[in-house]
Design a protein around this motif. Structure first.
Motif, mmCIF file in Angstrom:
data_model
loop_
_atom_site.group_PDB
_atom_site.id
_atom_site.type_symbol
_atom_site.label_atom_id
_atom_site.label_comp_id
_atom_site.label_asym_id
_atom_site.label_seq_id
_atom_site.Cartn_x
_atom_site.Cartn_y
_atom_site.Cartn_z
ATOM 1 N N GLY A 161 -48.728 16.386 40.371
ATOM 2 C CA GLY A 161 -47.449 16.821 40.908
ATOM 3 C C GLY A 161 -46.605 15.641 41.347
ATOM 4 N N TYR A 162 -45.329 15.932 41.530
ATOM 5 C CA TYR A 162 -44.360 14.953 42.002
ATOM 6 C C TYR A 162 -43.483 15.635 43.047
ATOM 7 N N ILE A 163 -42.736 14.841 43.766
ATOM 8 C CA ILE A 163 -41.895 15.376 44.826
ATOM 9 C C ILE A 163 -40.983 16.494 44.314
ATOM 10 N N ASP A 164 -40.475 16.336 43.108
ATOM 11 C CA ASP A 164 -39.428 17.227 42.613
ATOM 12 C C ASP A 164 -39.811 18.042 41.398
ATOM 13 N N GLN A 165 -41.071 17.954 40.919
ATOM 14 C CA GLN A 165 -41.419 18.672 39.697
ATOM 15 C C GLN A 165 -42.924 18.711 39.489
ATOM 16 N N PRO A 166 -43.390 19.664 38.690
ATOM 17 C CA PRO A 166 -44.780 19.653 38.228
ATOM 18 C C PRO A 166 -44.994 18.565 37.180
ATOM 19 N N PRO A 167 -46.196 18.459 36.612
ATOM 20 C CA PRO A 167 -46.523 17.267 35.824
ATOM 21 C C PRO A 167 -46.229 17.321 34.326
ATOM 22 N N LEU A 168 -45.831 18.462 33.752
ATOM 23 C CA LEU A 168 -45.825 18.580 32.303
ATOM 24 C C LEU A 168 -44.806 17.668 31.624
ATOM 25 N N THR A 169 -43.570 17.601 32.132
ATOM 26 C CA THR A 169 -42.554 16.790 31.463
ATOM 27 C C THR A 169 -42.923 15.310 31.432
ATOM 28 N N PRO A 170 -43.350 14.689 32.543
ATOM 29 C CA PRO A 170 -43.786 13.288 32.436
ATOM 30 C C PRO A 170 -44.933 13.089 31.447
ATOM 31 N N LEU A 171 -45.842 14.065 31.368
ATOM 32 C CA LEU A 171 -46.946 13.957 30.424
ATOM 33 C C LEU A 171 -46.434 13.978 28.983
ATOM 34 N N ALA A 201 -49.113 22.040 47.984
ATOM 35 C CA ALA A 201 -49.560 22.502 49.303
ATOM 36 C C ALA A 201 -50.082 21.352 50.153
ATOM 37 N N THR A 202 -50.794 20.426 49.530
ATOM 38 C CA THR A 202 -51.350 19.296 50.280
ATOM 39 C C THR A 202 -50.316 18.219 50.570
ATOM 40 N N HIS A 203 -49.121 18.362 50.022
ATOM 41 C CA HIS A 203 -48.037 17.418 50.292
ATOM 42 C C HIS A 203 -46.856 18.106 50.984
ATOM 43 N N ASP A 204 -47.146 19.234 51.652
ATOM 44 C CA ASP A 204 -46.140 19.949 52.458
ATOM 45 C C ASP A 204 -44.979 20.517 51.628
ATOM 46 N N TRP A 205 -45.259 20.937 50.401
ATOM 47 C CA TRP A 205 -44.293 21.632 49.548
ATOM 48 C C TRP A 205 -42.955 20.888 49.445
ATOM 49 N N PRO A 206 -42.986 19.660 48.965
ATOM 50 C CA PRO A 206 -41.741 18.885 48.896
ATOM 51 C C PRO A 206 -40.698 19.497 47.956
ATOM 52 N N GLN A 207 -41.140 20.271 46.937
ATOM 53 C CA GLN A 207 -40.158 20.857 46.023
ATOM 54 C C GLN A 207 -39.240 21.843 46.742
ATOM 55 N N LEU A 208 -39.740 22.492 47.771
ATOM 56 C CA LEU A 208 -38.882 23.389 48.549
ATOM 57 C C LEU A 208 -37.803 22.587 49.273
ATOM 58 N N THR A 209 -38.162 21.409 49.750
ATOM 59 C CA THR A 209 -37.178 20.547 50.403
ATOM 60 C C THR A 209 -36.125 20.085 49.412
ATOM 61 N N VAL A 210 -36.578 19.700 48.217
ATOM 62 C CA VAL A 210 -35.645 19.266 47.178
ATOM 63 C C VAL A 210 -34.692 20.393 46.809
ATOM 64 N N ALA A 211 -35.234 21.602 46.570
ATOM 65 C CA ALA A 211 -34.398 22.746 46.192
ATOM 66 C C ALA A 211 -33.399 23.088 47.291
ATOM 67 N N GLY A 212 -33.850 23.021 48.541
ATOM 68 C CA GLY A 212 -32.950 23.301 49.649
ATOM 69 C C GLY A 212 -31.830 22.285 49.747
ATOM 70 N N SER A 258 -37.517 1.954 45.467
ATOM 71 C CA SER A 258 -36.529 2.989 45.734
ATOM 72 C C SER A 258 -37.097 3.980 46.739
ATOM 73 N N ASN A 259 -36.216 4.479 47.597
ATOM 74 C CA ASN A 259 -36.609 5.485 48.581
ATOM 75 C C ASN A 259 -36.387 6.899 48.078
ATOM 76 N N HIS A 260 -36.057 7.048 46.779
ATOM 77 C CA HIS A 260 -35.625 8.333 46.242
ATOM 78 C C HIS A 260 -36.760 9.024 45.481
ATOM 79 N N MET A 261 -36.918 10.328 45.717
ATOM 80 C CA MET A 261 -37.897 11.158 45.026
ATOM 81 C C MET A 261 -39.273 10.484 45.038
ATOM 82 N N SER A 262 -40.009 10.577 43.921
ATOM 83 C CA SER A 262 -41.384 10.070 43.911
ATOM 84 C C SER A 262 -41.466 8.557 43.899
#
Length: 489
Positions: free
Chosen positions: A50-60, A215-226, A410-414
């Motif tokens: 996982g990443y801060i803003d997305q699941p892993p499939l696209t980078p793969l 879940a183990t990273h405090d659901w960062p995607q919800l923060t990004v979406a918000g 960079s301090n941005h995203m992952s």
């Protein structure tokens, strides 16, 4: 229940998909990397669940594409091109589920291939590219479930949904919209089966690794979406309806309207029609982007292909349809693909700003290199380049070594998680700021702007005018400062 029409129009539909693939391939090397592709290239070097803003499939998939075809704009887009060609085929299969004959299946394939949305996402390696194919497969299976009433299709739906969730969580929105539509219009019998929880369990099992990571990273995607909703929600709502028409193609509106009417008049297919307005209402409420609802218009296009063919048979207005498809294709190509000279890109940016985000990255790198060379040689070993968004960082990773630049931070995203400066790097800090931010610069000492990015063609993209700001150092050690700099969106 309604049965599908005659056999599948395999050769003509694959022919349309092949032409699309050729067009995308020919144009894939023009302009340059998109900012998101630069980010995915970096993420591909940090494969994770996982990443801060997305699941892993696209980078793969980006990692696989560049490993085989090379780390170039053309190489990174090969799998995207194949994905878009496959999407055309699936749209034709959906049309067949709605009893479309061979001519209507071909029309559905052509409509998909000339639509601005499919061309736009097909040109780039992006989460939206693979998400579109996933949505089409999911709705193909959902339509078959509704048409046949066979509950075993829930397992296939669960499989497709689980894979889609490894690419983007957005897939839950159309599924929720379809579920609401089924509850309103029926047939509710498809929900009264143990195959439904079996499909849900399968989807959850496939998606589990990324869900656990979130879940183990405090659901960062919800923060990004918000953050996206908070920053762009008002603009997204204002532009939602115009972009629903423009981003697919105004010339295709009559066909998908005909598809909506046809589905609404067909009892078993009525929830498919209702799912689109329900999804639009959900996206508007969330302040999401207009393209979140666009895939369902391709489903409506598939449903509208047969009524359009029937209308042609009755009226004989083949020239009108052909003209509309040609105009749709030409306008879609101009606004979504890099056919114009780079210097003319501002013409299309009001409709498709992603065109501009493929330009200017080498020039940005050169501007950063010019600023870096202003540092005395004896200070560079302890100096840091800090970018404020992932596109800048990705560009410096891609083009910086040729200029002798060190690895950027960079301090941005992952990027924030992948690396941070050490406390030993206590020398000057070169900031790369899209817009100068006094609050951000307050973390550093004696900041002075030493340059500005100029892409050389006056392309009005996000990085034009980016400031390079040289500071003498940080006010606190990096180990204390870094956690406070994280930027989710």
């Amino acid at each position: 229940m309604e049965r599908p029409g005659v056999g599948f129009a395999t050769r003509p539909v694959i022919g349309v998909a092949a032409v699309l693939a050729v067009v995308l391939t020919v144009l894939s090397g023009r302009y340059g990397f998109h900012r998101d592709e630069l980010y995915f290239l970096a993420a591909a070097d940090h494969l994770a669940w996982g990443y801060i803003d997305q699941p892993p499939l696209t980078p793969l998939l980006v990692r696989l594409s560049t490993a085989v075809f090379g780390e170039t704009p053309m190489g990174v887009r090969v799998i995207s091109t194949l994905t878009s060609a496959a999407t055309v085929v699936v749209v034709a299969l959906i049309a067949r589920e709605f009893s479309a004959d061979r001519r209507a299946q071909l029309l559905a394939a052509v409509c998909a291939a000339v639509s601005g949305f499919l061309l736009g996402v097909g040109h780039l390696a992006s989460t939206a590219t693979y998400d579109l194919l996933a949505w089409m497969v999911i709705f193909l299976l959902a339509v078959r479930l509704l048409r046949t009433g066979n509950p075993r299709w829930w397992v296939a739906l669960g499989l497709a949904t689980g894979i889609a969730l490894q690419n983007k969580y957005l897939v839950v929105l159309p599924l929720a919209a379809l579920l609401i539509a089924v509850l309103i219009t029926g047939p509710r019998s498809v929900l009264r089966t143990w195959w439904l929880p079996a499909g849900v369990a399968l989807a959850a099992l496939i998606a589990a690794p990324n869900l656990i990571w979130q879940a183990t990273h405090d659901w960062p995607q919800l923060t990004v979406a918000g953050g996206i909703s908070e920053d762009d929600g008002t603009e997204n709502r204002v532009m939602f309806i115009p972009l629903q028409i423009l981003q697919l193609s105004p010339f295709l509106v009559p066909i998908w309207v005909a598809g909506f009417r046809r589905l609404w008049r067909t009892q078993w297919a009525r929830p498919v029609a209702l799912a689109y307005p329900v999804l639009c209402a959900v996206v508007l409420a969330l302040g999401g982007k207009s393209y979140y609802a666009l895939p369902l218009l391709l489903v409506l296009l598939a449903a509208g292909a047969q009524p359009t063919i029937d209308w042609l048979t009755t009226t004989g207005r083949r020239v009108a349809l052909a003209s509309g498809l040609v105009l749709a294709g030409l306008t879609s190509v101009v606004f979504t693909l890099p056919v114009l000279p780079a210097s003319a890109v501002n013409v299309v940016l009001p409709v498709n700003k992603e065109q501009g985000e493929q330009l200017g990255w080498p020039e940005l790198t050169s501007a950063v290199a010019d600023a870096w060379r202003q540092l005395p040689d004896d200070q560079r070993a302890r100096a840091v380049i800090l970018t404020t968004n992932y596109g800048q960082a990705g560009a410096l990773l891609q083009y910086g070594p040729a200029h002798g630049l060190p690895k950027p931070y960079s301090n941005h995203m992952s990027f924030h998680d992948w690396s941070r400066p050490s406390d030993m790097q206590d020398g000057p800090v070169l900031l790369v700021e899209q817009e100068r931010d006094p609050a951000f610069e307050n973390h550093f000492t004696n900041c002075t702007q030493v340059g500005k990015v100029d892409n050389g063609i006056d392309a009005d993209n996000e990085e034009q005018g980016t400031a390079t700001v040289l500071c003498t150092g940080t006010k606190t050690p990096w180990s204390q400062l870094w956690p406070t700099l994280r930027r989710h969106y």
